[in-house]
Scaffold this motif. Structure first.
Motif, PDB file in Angstrom:
ATOM      1  N   LYS A   1     -69.474  66.846 -23.842  1.00  0.00           N
ATOM      2  CA  LYS A   1     -69.506  66.298 -25.498  1.00  0.00           C
ATOM      3  C   LYS A   1     -71.000  66.789 -25.105  1.00  0.00           C
ATOM      4  O   LYS A   1     -72.381  65.788 -24.727  1.00  0.00           O
ATOM      5  N   ILE A   2     -71.558  67.173 -26.947  1.00  0.00           N
ATOM      6  CA  ILE A   2     -72.598  66.571 -27.876  1.00  0.00           C
ATOM      7  C   ILE A   2     -71.872  66.712 -28.380  1.00  0.00           C
ATOM      8  O   ILE A   2     -71.143  67.122 -29.580  1.00  0.00           O
ATOM      9  N   ASP A   3     -73.051  65.889 -30.182  1.00  0.00           N
ATOM     10  CA  ASP A   3     -73.128  65.964 -31.934  1.00  0.00           C
ATOM     11  C   ASP A   3     -74.187  67.666 -31.956  1.00  0.00           C
ATOM     12  O   ASP A   3     -74.788  67.868 -31.383  1.00  0.00           O
TER      13      ASP A   3
ATOM     14  N   PHE B   1     -68.419  68.243 -29.833  1.00  0.00           N
ATOM     15  CA  PHE B   1     -68.764  69.354 -29.602  1.00  0.00           C
ATOM     16  C   PHE B   1     -68.682  69.224 -27.985  1.00  0.00           C
ATOM     17  O   PHE B   1     -69.574  68.412 -27.475  1.00  0.00           O
ATOM     18  N   GLY B   2     -67.019  70.048 -27.509  1.00  0.00           N
ATOM     19  CA  GLY B   2     -67.614  70.202 -26.039  1.00  0.00           C
ATOM     20  C   GLY B   2     -66.873  71.192 -25.351  1.00  0.00           C
ATOM     21  O   GLY B   2     -65.541  71.398 -25.745  1.00  0.00           O
TER      22      GLY B   2
ATOM     23  N   PHE C   1     -64.301  68.483 -32.395  1.00  0.00           N
ATOM     24  CA  PHE C   1     -64.235  67.421 -32.152  1.00  0.00           C
ATOM     25  C   PHE C   1     -63.204  66.406 -30.879  1.00  0.00           C
ATOM     26  O   PHE C   1     -62.032  66.099 -30.870  1.00  0.00           O
ATOM     27  N   LEU C   2     -64.043  66.770 -29.844  1.00  0.00           N
ATOM     28  CA  LEU C   2     -63.854  67.191 -28.769  1.00  0.00           C
ATOM     29  C   LEU C   2     -64.201  66.116 -28.279  1.00  0.00           C
ATOM     30  O   LEU C   2     -64.096  64.312 -28.973  1.00  0.00           O
TER      31      LEU C   2
ATOM     32  N   GLY D   1     -59.223  71.742 -33.883  1.00  0.00           N
ATOM     33  CA  GLY D   1     -60.342  72.043 -33.310  1.00  0.00           C
ATOM     34  C   GLY D   1     -60.981  72.673 -31.805  1.00  0.00           C
ATOM     35  O   GLY D   1     -61.727  73.627 -31.980  1.00  0.00           O
ATOM     36  N   GLU D   2     -60.194  73.046 -30.996  1.00  0.00           N
ATOM     37  CA  GLU D   2     -60.293  73.956 -29.645  1.00  0.00           C
ATOM     38  C   GLU D   2     -60.010  75.702 -30.489  1.00  0.00           C
ATOM     39  O   GLU D   2     -59.403  76.322 -30.897  1.00  0.00           O
TER      40      GLU D   2
END
Length: 251
Positions: free
Chosen positions: A187-189, A204-205, A228-229, A238-239
């Motif tokens: 996950k990252i921003d 996100f991720g 929105f992970l 989100g997916e």
């Protein structure tokens, strides 16, 4: 307007230098335990530390709130960027698409029959967002994470964060790792606008459902990816990308 580089997926792959520097687990001695466990699992000893990976994949992509099958191919070259090209289908017609970030310029383009545009995006926001994609996709090219300039922070018993700069943008990549060193989530921003409003940083991720080994690299080969992970919004809105990686080669 910045000119989009005229470079193909094959061009990007062929421009990546072949590495002859082997991975040595002893080089990880100063890393936090969780980071070392992950990298030792992801890269077999003496595997050349690749500069690029080429991937073949299939899966589903969400467009207009509907899931559509796709087949795709991607090259990730850590020092220059990535090109992903894919074909999906809607109402029986093929839609050919390409997302890219090469030498500091990002673009996304999709065309019905390869002729009639259905979506095209470029500019500074798309470039920054595309850089975020490359940063999180370092899980598919884990040799990038062996760079001694990366600083690692162990967040808890199962999560470690890699802090680095890629393609001119800072990244904080959080990896969730099992007791056996298997990657479970990344996950990252990432800069984006999933709500359709102004661009901003959003979690996100990808969730890793399966992993396989190619050329000495153990990488995720079944993934669920989106915005929105880590929240309920990932499942509900989100997916947007589910993929299985069929083959990968490194150089």
């Amino acid at each position: 307007m910045t000119k989009i580089p005229e470079i193909s997926l094959d061009d990007l792959w062929e421009s990546a230098p072949k590495s002859d520097r082997p991975f040595n687990p002893e080089s990880l001695i100063n890393l936090p335990n969780l980071a070392r466990r992950y990298l030792e699992n992801a890269i077999a000893p003496n595997t050349p530390l690749a500069s690029a990976v080429r991937l073949w994949m299939h899966g589903e992509i969400k467009l207009d709130q509907k899931w559509h099958p796709f087949k795709g191919e991607e090259v990730i070259y850590g020092d220059r960027g990535m090109i992903w090209r894919a074909t999906t289908w809607a109402k029986g017609l093929p839609i050919w698409g390409c997302d890219r970030i090469v030498d500091g310029v990002g673009e996304s383009q999709w065309k019905i029959l390869g002729l009639f545009p259905v979506m095209q995006a470029s500019g500074a926001d798309i470039t920054r967002s595309s850089v975020g994609r490359v940063q999180v996709e370092s899980m598919l090219l884990p040799s990038i994470l062996c760079n001694p300039d990366i600083s690692w922070t162990e967040l808890n018993a199962s999560q470690v964060q890699a802090n680095f700069t890629a393609l001119g943008e800072p990244a904080k990549l959080t990896l969730t790792v099992s007791d056996r060193g298997m990657l479970e989530q990344a996950k990252i921003d990432r800069w984006g606008n999933p709500e359709g409003e102004a661009f901003h940083y959003v979690d996100f991720g990808g969730i890793v459902e399966e992993s396989s080994t190619f050329d000495g690299y153990t990488i995720p080969t079944r993934l669920r990816v989106g915005w929105f992970l880590g929240s309920d919004r990932f499942e509900s809105e989100g997916e947007f990308f589910r993929c299985s990686i069929d083959r990968a080669i490194y150089q």
